[in-house]
Structure formats: C-alpha cells, structure tokens
Design a protein around this motif. Structure first.
Motif, PDB file in Angstrom:
ATOM      1  N   TYR A  51      42.806  42.487  48.312  1.00  0.00           N
ATOM      2  CA  TYR A  51      44.216  42.514  47.930  1.00  0.00           C
ATOM      3  C   TYR A  51      44.970  41.369  48.589  1.00  0.00           C
ATOM      4  O   TYR A  51      44.746  41.057  49.758  1.00  0.00           O
ATOM      5  CB  TYR A  51      44.816  43.852  48.363  1.00  0.00           C
ATOM      6  CG  TYR A  51      46.317  43.892  48.308  1.00  0.00           C
ATOM      7  CD1 TYR A  51      46.976  44.041  47.096  1.00  0.00           C
ATOM      8  CD2 TYR A  51      47.081  43.765  49.460  1.00  0.00           C
ATOM      9  CE1 TYR A  51      48.365  44.066  47.041  1.00  0.00           C
ATOM     10  CE2 TYR A  51      48.470  43.794  49.418  1.00  0.00           C
ATOM     11  CZ  TYR A  51      49.107  43.940  48.203  1.00  0.00           C
ATOM     12  OH  TYR A  51      50.472  43.953  48.155  1.00  0.00           O
TER      13      TYR A  51
ATOM     14  N   ASN B 290      52.159  40.375  44.234  1.00  0.00           N
ATOM     15  CA  ASN B 290      50.955  41.109  44.630  1.00  0.00           C
ATOM     16  C   ASN B 290      49.811  40.658  43.753  1.00  0.00           C
ATOM     17  O   ASN B 290      50.010  40.222  42.624  1.00  0.00           O
ATOM     18  CB  ASN B 290      51.159  42.618  44.447  1.00  0.00           C
ATOM     19  CG  ASN B 290      52.235  43.146  45.353  1.00  0.00           C
ATOM     20  OD1 ASN B 290      52.011  43.337  46.531  1.00  0.00           O
ATOM     21  ND2 ASN B 290      53.426  43.369  44.807  1.00  0.00           N
TER      22      ASN B 290
ATOM     23  N   TRP C 256      45.154  39.840  43.748  1.00  0.00           N
ATOM     24  CA  TRP C 256      43.801  39.977  44.268  1.00  0.00           C
ATOM     25  C   TRP C 256      43.211  38.599  44.530  1.00  0.00           C
ATOM     26  O   TRP C 256      43.714  37.589  44.040  1.00  0.00           O
ATOM     27  CB  TRP C 256      42.923  40.759  43.293  1.00  0.00           C
ATOM     28  CG  TRP C 256      42.812  40.158  41.927  1.00  0.00           C
ATOM     29  CD1 TRP C 256      43.628  40.413  40.854  1.00  0.00           C
ATOM     30  CD2 TRP C 256      41.873  39.179  41.483  1.00  0.00           C
ATOM     31  NE1 TRP C 256      43.238  39.672  39.774  1.00  0.00           N
ATOM     32  CE2 TRP C 256      42.146  38.908  40.133  1.00  0.00           C
ATOM     33  CE3 TRP C 256      40.812  38.516  42.087  1.00  0.00           C
ATOM     34  CZ2 TRP C 256      41.417  37.987  39.392  1.00  0.00           C
ATOM     35  CZ3 TRP C 256      40.070  37.609  41.340  1.00  0.00           C
ATOM     36  CH2 TRP C 256      40.382  37.355  40.009  1.00  0.00           C
TER      37      TRP C 256
END
Length: 173
Positions: free
Chosen positions: A29, A45, A47
């Motif tokens: 993450y 946000n 990955w």
C-alpha cells in the motif's frame, strides 16, 4: 588498452559473483501527499510493486511501479511512476531488522480532467525491512521524497508505504 580493460574486469568480477544473490518481489500500500502544482496538494492512495536483485549483500537494483488514485479540487486524479535505481540495505542477511535507503528515477504519468502529463521522476527514501522467515519480510518506508518535473514546473510530494517482500529465487555461494 583493450587488454588492460579485459584484465581489470576479470580481476574485479569474481568477488562480485562469489557472493550470494537473490531476487525479491515486494508489493503493498502507498499513501502520498501529492503536490499538484500551483500550491494545490492532494492526498492519494494506491499500491506499489517492485522487483529487486541483490548484487551484493549491501546493494540491490530495484525496478518499481507505483499507482496512486484520488481527487484534486473535486476532479479525479491518477498517477503512475515507473522507476529504477539502487537500494542499500544495511546489516547482514540474518538480521531481524535491516535499515534501507534508495534512490530511483524514471517516468511519472499524471492524469486529471482528461489531461495526461509525463515527466521525469526522482524518488529518495528510507525505511526498514523486518524479517519474518527466510523467504518473507515486511517492508516499511515511512518517508519518501518525490520530485517530478512536469511542464507546469517542479512538484514535491511525500510518500509512505508498507508491503510484503517475498524472496522467490536465492543463490548461495
């Protein structure tokens, strides 16, 4: 001159190849406080995933892909980074906790409101790896500085990430 270069290469290469090597895959993450330019910042946000090859116990070469999603001033914002560079991991391979530092550079692709911009991207960061077993570890990077140079001017973002690392190939000498 060519013979001297070949001779020096032969002398220097055996110590490098006499060491252990491994190939790691890491994924996890990402959080980024992203500079959108013109004084606008957004929290994104996403990955990340990376492959790294240990050249020596201290030095590895990493190839990383980062993806971020969110919004900026009410519009959808996406960012992808494709970077490569050296990572320095301190301590021996058997240590439970190993500090790390890296410098990576490559391409950043940003898109918002139908506009797509590619720019040079430089990432400098540090963190720790926590060994769980011979093949798995946790990786925490609480601080990463990200400099991008889109056509609108340099941007300065800050990232933190956490992930799991899997050693899927290992050669011991």
């Amino acid at each position: 001159m060519k013979k001297v270069t070949i001779f020096v290469s032969i002398l220097l290469c055996p110590p490098l190849w006499a060491q252990s090597h491994k190939l790691d895959f890491t994924a996890g993450y990402n959080f980024q406080n992203s500079d959108q330019g013109s004084g606008v910042r957004s929290n994104l946000n996403g990955w990340f995933s990376s492959l790294s090859f240990d050249v020596t116990p201290l030095l590895s070469i990493g190839l990383e892909v980062d993806n971020y999603y969110g919004s900026s001033q009410g519009a959808s914002a996406k960012q992808q980074n494709f970077v490569i560079g050296p990572q320095f991991t301190f301590g021996n391979d058997e240590a439970k906790v190993r500090p790390l530092a890296y410098v990576e550079a490559g391409d950043q692709r940003s898109s918002s409101v139908g506009n797509v911009d590619h720019s040079f991207d430089l990432q400098v960061g540090g963190g720790v790896q926590v060994k769980l077993s011979d093949r798995f570890s946790l990786q925490f990077v609480p601080v990463e500085y990200d400099l991008a140079t889109p056509s609108s001017g340099a941007t300065h973002s800050y990232t933190a990430n956490a992930g799991v690392s899997w050693t899927f190939w290992k050669q011991n000498k």
